[in-house]
Write a protein that holds these residues in place. Sequence first.
Motif, PDB file in Angstrom:
ATOM      1  N   SER A   1     -25.611  43.337 -28.897  1.00  0.00           N
ATOM      2  CA  SER A   1     -25.209  44.743 -29.070  1.00  0.00           C
ATOM      3  C   SER A   1     -26.364  45.707 -28.859  1.00  0.00           C
ATOM      4  O   SER A   1     -26.156  46.883 -28.574  1.00  0.00           O
ATOM      5  CB  SER A   1     -24.613  44.958 -30.466  1.00  0.00           C
ATOM      6  OG  SER A   1     -25.624  44.976 -31.473  1.00  0.00           O
ATOM      7  N   ALA A   2     -27.605  45.218 -28.999  1.00  0.00           N
ATOM      8  CA  ALA A   2     -28.761  46.089 -28.774  1.00  0.00           C
ATOM      9  C   ALA A   2     -28.779  46.640 -27.354  1.00  0.00           C
ATOM     10  O   ALA A   2     -29.360  47.703 -27.093  1.00  0.00           O
ATOM     11  CB  ALA A   2     -30.058  45.334 -29.060  1.00  0.00           C
ATOM     12  N   LEU A   3     -28.127  45.954 -26.427  1.00  0.00           N
ATOM     13  CA  LEU A   3     -28.093  46.426 -25.043  1.00  0.00           C
ATOM     14  C   LEU A   3     -27.338  47.740 -24.900  1.00  0.00           C
ATOM     15  O   LEU A   3     -27.412  48.384 -23.849  1.00  0.00           O
ATOM     16  CB  LEU A   3     -27.455  45.368 -24.135  1.00  0.00           C
ATOM     17  CG  LEU A   3     -28.174  44.021 -24.041  1.00  0.00           C
ATOM     18  CD1 LEU A   3     -27.453  43.100 -23.071  1.00  0.00           C
ATOM     19  CD2 LEU A   3     -29.618  44.188 -23.631  1.00  0.00           C
ATOM     20  N   ILE A   4     -26.616  48.166 -25.940  1.00  0.00           N
ATOM     21  CA  ILE A   4     -25.908  49.439 -25.870  1.00  0.00           C
ATOM     22  C   ILE A   4     -26.878  50.603 -25.754  1.00  0.00           C
ATOM     23  O   ILE A   4     -26.493  51.711 -25.378  1.00  0.00           O
ATOM     24  CB  ILE A   4     -24.983  49.613 -27.099  1.00  0.00           C
ATOM     25  CG1 ILE A   4     -23.931  50.714 -26.855  1.00  0.00           C
ATOM     26  CG2 ILE A   4     -25.800  49.933 -28.335  1.00  0.00           C
ATOM     27  CD1 ILE A   4     -23.000  50.447 -25.714  1.00  0.00           C
ATOM     28  N   VAL A   5     -28.153  50.369 -26.083  1.00  0.00           N
ATOM     29  CA  VAL A   5     -29.173  51.403 -25.847  1.00  0.00           C
ATOM     30  C   VAL A   5     -29.151  51.818 -24.380  1.00  0.00           C
ATOM     31  O   VAL A   5     -29.384  52.989 -24.044  1.00  0.00           O
ATOM     32  CB  VAL A   5     -30.570  50.877 -26.246  1.00  0.00           C
ATOM     33  CG1 VAL A   5     -31.666  51.844 -25.823  1.00  0.00           C
ATOM     34  CG2 VAL A   5     -30.615  50.639 -27.751  1.00  0.00           C
TER      35      VAL A   5
ATOM     36  N   GLN B   1     -25.422  50.527 -19.323  1.00  0.00           N
ATOM     37  CA  GLN B   1     -25.255  50.014 -17.964  1.00  0.00           C
ATOM     38  C   GLN B   1     -25.624  48.538 -17.862  1.00  0.00           C
ATOM     39  O   GLN B   1     -25.266  47.866 -16.892  1.00  0.00           O
ATOM     40  CB  GLN B   1     -26.098  50.823 -16.975  1.00  0.00           C
ATOM     41  CG  GLN B   1     -27.601  50.755 -17.169  1.00  0.00           C
ATOM     42  CD  GLN B   1     -28.143  51.866 -18.017  1.00  0.00           C
ATOM     43  OE1 GLN B   1     -27.484  52.317 -18.948  1.00  0.00           O
ATOM     44  NE2 GLN B   1     -29.348  52.337 -17.694  1.00  0.00           N
ATOM     45  N   CYS B   2     -26.340  48.019 -18.873  1.00  0.00           N
ATOM     46  CA  CYS B   2     -26.706  46.593 -18.894  1.00  0.00           C
ATOM     47  C   CYS B   2     -25.629  45.722 -19.532  1.00  0.00           C
ATOM     48  O   CYS B   2     -25.672  44.499 -19.406  1.00  0.00           O
ATOM     49  CB  CYS B   2     -28.005  46.386 -19.678  1.00  0.00           C
ATOM     50  SG  CYS B   2     -29.359  47.462 -19.222  1.00  0.00           S
ATOM     51  N   LEU B   3     -24.692  46.335 -20.231  1.00  0.00           N
ATOM     52  CA  LEU B   3     -23.825  45.597 -21.155  1.00  0.00           C
ATOM     53  C   LEU B   3     -22.365  45.537 -20.747  1.00  0.00           C
ATOM     54  O   LEU B   3     -21.636  44.641 -21.175  1.00  0.00           O
ATOM     55  CB  LEU B   3     -23.941  46.243 -22.549  1.00  0.00           C
ATOM     56  CG  LEU B   3     -23.117  45.656 -23.691  1.00  0.00           C
ATOM     57  CD1 LEU B   3     -23.590  44.243 -24.023  1.00  0.00           C
ATOM     58  CD2 LEU B   3     -23.219  46.542 -24.931  1.00  0.00           C
ATOM     59  N   TRP B   4     -21.902  46.437 -19.902  1.00  0.00           N
ATOM     60  CA  TRP B   4     -20.468  46.697 -19.821  1.00  0.00           C
ATOM     61  C   TRP B   4     -19.627  45.536 -19.287  1.00  0.00           C
ATOM     62  O   TRP B   4     -18.427  45.447 -19.571  1.00  0.00           O
ATOM     63  CB  TRP B   4     -20.199  47.981 -19.029  1.00  0.00           C
ATOM     64  CG  TRP B   4     -20.588  47.960 -17.584  1.00  0.00           C
ATOM     65  CD1 TRP B   4     -21.847  47.975 -17.072  1.00  0.00           C
ATOM     66  CD2 TRP B   4     -19.707  47.970 -16.464  1.00  0.00           C
ATOM     67  NE1 TRP B   4     -21.814  47.988 -15.696  1.00  0.00           N
ATOM     68  CE2 TRP B   4     -20.517  47.991 -15.299  1.00  0.00           C
ATOM     69  CE3 TRP B   4     -18.327  47.979 -16.311  1.00  0.00           C
ATOM     70  CZ2 TRP B   4     -19.984  47.997 -14.014  1.00  0.00           C
ATOM     71  CZ3 TRP B   4     -17.798  48.003 -15.029  1.00  0.00           C
ATOM     72  CH2 TRP B   4     -18.617  48.013 -13.908  1.00  0.00           C
ATOM     73  N   LEU B   5     -20.226  44.593 -18.557  1.00  0.00           N
ATOM     74  CA  LEU B   5     -19.467  43.434 -18.080  1.00  0.00           C
ATOM     75  C   LEU B   5     -19.684  42.183 -18.937  1.00  0.00           C
ATOM     76  O   LEU B   5     -19.055  41.153 -18.687  1.00  0.00           O
ATOM     77  CB  LEU B   5     -19.828  43.130 -16.623  1.00  0.00           C
ATOM     78  CG  LEU B   5     -19.302  44.135 -15.587  1.00  0.00           C
ATOM     79  CD1 LEU B   5     -19.821  43.801 -14.196  1.00  0.00           C
ATOM     80  CD2 LEU B   5     -17.778  44.188 -15.595  1.00  0.00           C
ATOM     81  N   VAL B   6     -20.529  42.274 -19.942  1.00  0.00           N
ATOM     82  CA  VAL B   6     -20.772  41.118 -20.816  1.00  0.00           C
ATOM     83  C   VAL B   6     -19.508  40.679 -21.545  1.00  0.00           C
ATOM     84  O   VAL B   6     -19.250  39.465 -21.656  1.00  0.00           O
ATOM     85  CB  VAL B   6     -21.921  41.426 -21.804  1.00  0.00           C
ATOM     86  CG1 VAL B   6     -22.037  40.335 -22.869  1.00  0.00           C
ATOM     87  CG2 VAL B   6     -23.244  41.567 -21.048  1.00  0.00           C
ATOM     88  N   PRO B   7     -18.671  41.597 -22.067  1.00  0.00           N
ATOM     89  CA  PRO B   7     -17.431  41.133 -22.715  1.00  0.00           C
ATOM     90  C   PRO B   7     -16.538  40.302 -21.798  1.00  0.00           C
ATOM     91  O   PRO B   7     -15.847  39.393 -22.277  1.00  0.00           O
ATOM     92  CB  PRO B   7     -16.744  42.449 -23.126  1.00  0.00           C
ATOM     93  CG  PRO B   7     -17.875  43.410 -23.319  1.00  0.00           C
ATOM     94  CD  PRO B   7     -18.856  43.057 -22.244  1.00  0.00           C
ATOM     95  N   VAL B   8     -16.550  40.583 -20.507  1.00  0.00           N
ATOM     96  CA  VAL B   8     -15.767  39.775 -19.558  1.00  0.00           C
ATOM     97  C   VAL B   8     -16.259  38.331 -19.588  1.00  0.00           C
ATOM     98  O   VAL B   8     -15.463  37.380 -19.654  1.00  0.00           O
ATOM     99  CB  VAL B   8     -15.870  40.355 -18.128  1.00  0.00           C
ATOM    100  CG1 VAL B   8     -15.158  39.445 -17.129  1.00  0.00           C
ATOM    101  CG2 VAL B   8     -15.290  41.757 -18.080  1.00  0.00           C
ATOM    102  N   ALA B   9     -17.575  38.153 -19.559  1.00  0.00           N
ATOM    103  CA  ALA B   9     -18.142  36.798 -19.600  1.00  0.00           C
ATOM    104  C   ALA B   9     -17.794  36.095 -20.901  1.00  0.00           C
ATOM    105  O   ALA B   9     -17.430  34.910 -20.906  1.00  0.00           O
ATOM    106  CB  ALA B   9     -19.662  36.871 -19.422  1.00  0.00           C
TER     107      ALA B   9
ATOM    108  N   LEU C   1     -25.871  36.294 -16.148  1.00  0.00           N
ATOM    109  CA  LEU C   1     -25.393  36.793 -14.863  1.00  0.00           C
ATOM    110  C   LEU C   1     -24.507  38.023 -15.042  1.00  0.00           C
ATOM    111  O   LEU C   1     -24.524  38.928 -14.204  1.00  0.00           O
ATOM    112  CB  LEU C   1     -24.630  35.696 -14.129  1.00  0.00           C
ATOM    113  CG  LEU C   1     -24.090  36.044 -12.740  1.00  0.00           C
ATOM    114  CD1 LEU C   1     -25.223  36.440 -11.791  1.00  0.00           C
ATOM    115  CD2 LEU C   1     -23.307  34.857 -12.170  1.00  0.00           C
ATOM    116  N   SER C   2     -23.742  38.086 -16.132  1.00  0.00           N
ATOM    117  CA  SER C   2     -22.906  39.263 -16.374  1.00  0.00           C
ATOM    118  C   SER C   2     -23.757  40.517 -16.568  1.00  0.00           C
ATOM    119  O   SER C   2     -23.346  41.625 -16.206  1.00  0.00           O
ATOM    120  CB  SER C   2     -21.989  39.039 -17.577  1.00  0.00           C
ATOM    121  OG  SER C   2     -22.707  39.050 -18.798  1.00  0.00           O
ATOM    122  N   VAL C   3     -24.959  40.352 -17.122  1.00  0.00           N
ATOM    123  CA  VAL C   3     -25.889  41.481 -17.239  1.00  0.00           C
ATOM    124  C   VAL C   3     -26.357  41.907 -15.852  1.00  0.00           C
ATOM    125  O   VAL C   3     -26.428  43.110 -15.534  1.00  0.00           O
ATOM    126  CB  VAL C   3     -27.081  41.116 -18.139  1.00  0.00           C
ATOM    127  CG1 VAL C   3     -28.132  42.227 -18.126  1.00  0.00           C
ATOM    128  CG2 VAL C   3     -26.606  40.851 -19.564  1.00  0.00           C
TER     129      VAL C   3
END
Length: 281
Positions: A92-96, A99-107, A206-208
């Motif tokens: 969740s720290a990537l929410i800073v 743009q780094c995080l938005w496809l991680v939930p897909v993975a 890879l999702s990042v």
Amino acid sequence: PAAAVLVPLAVLPPTVGFLLFALISVAAIAAAGRLLVTRLGCPPFATALAVLAVPGGLGLALGQWDALLTLALVLGLWSAHRHPLLAGVALSALIVKPQCLWLVPVALLVLRNFRVLLGLAAALLLWAVASLAMVGPSQFAALISAISTDGSSQLGMSLGLPGLVASAAGVHAAYAATAVGALLVVAAAVRFRDRLRAWPELTVALSVCLSLVLSPHVLCPDFVLLAPALALCARRRPRLSMAASVVLSVAFLSDLSLSTPSVILGVLAIVVATVVPAMTL
């Protein structure tokens, strides 16, 4: 909430505060590299080449968050099976830098890592509540509006694929490219889910990478977050991983003088650095 972390440094003289933040960032990137080698089994030389690539060095010089976010990503990858809820909190720290995080939930959905996803969702909710409590609803809404407006005006400078499309065909085409790219990522994730589940750490890393490639706003320092994927890739394809790290550094050498980087070179570099880990799966 992230800004609150910097309050102790802000009361110091600017040079001292920046130096301390830089030292913390160096320690973070060193810890990330050590975890990749000792806990995730990545080859030492290929890992060093990835985490010490030009984007990481530029992020340190500019006082960016990316080194700390890289450590958070590696902690999330390492702890996903041992402490899945805490892994979600780390991610969740990537929410800073969303743009780094938005496809991680897909993975995470494809991997069926629901407890990690739960930890991520709960932590993101806390981030949102804390942000609202600190600045108030009106200022929070103004921030979102400013990000949307400024993001559109800066698309041509972005080093992701939408930035290249914006330079050639305009802002609307760039946002369309982002949407189409995201749909293709989802379709590919579903299609190759069995292969992805065999390599869960690399899949999340890879999702990042894909989040950055398809982001409407991404600049050179953000690409240190490609390092975990390249290091994990080196477990099977060390030469390809090292070659991709070299390409990433060479493409952004001009950024060391703080000049404007070539969008075409930037997109080429991050595509190479993303395709190589994808080939490993």
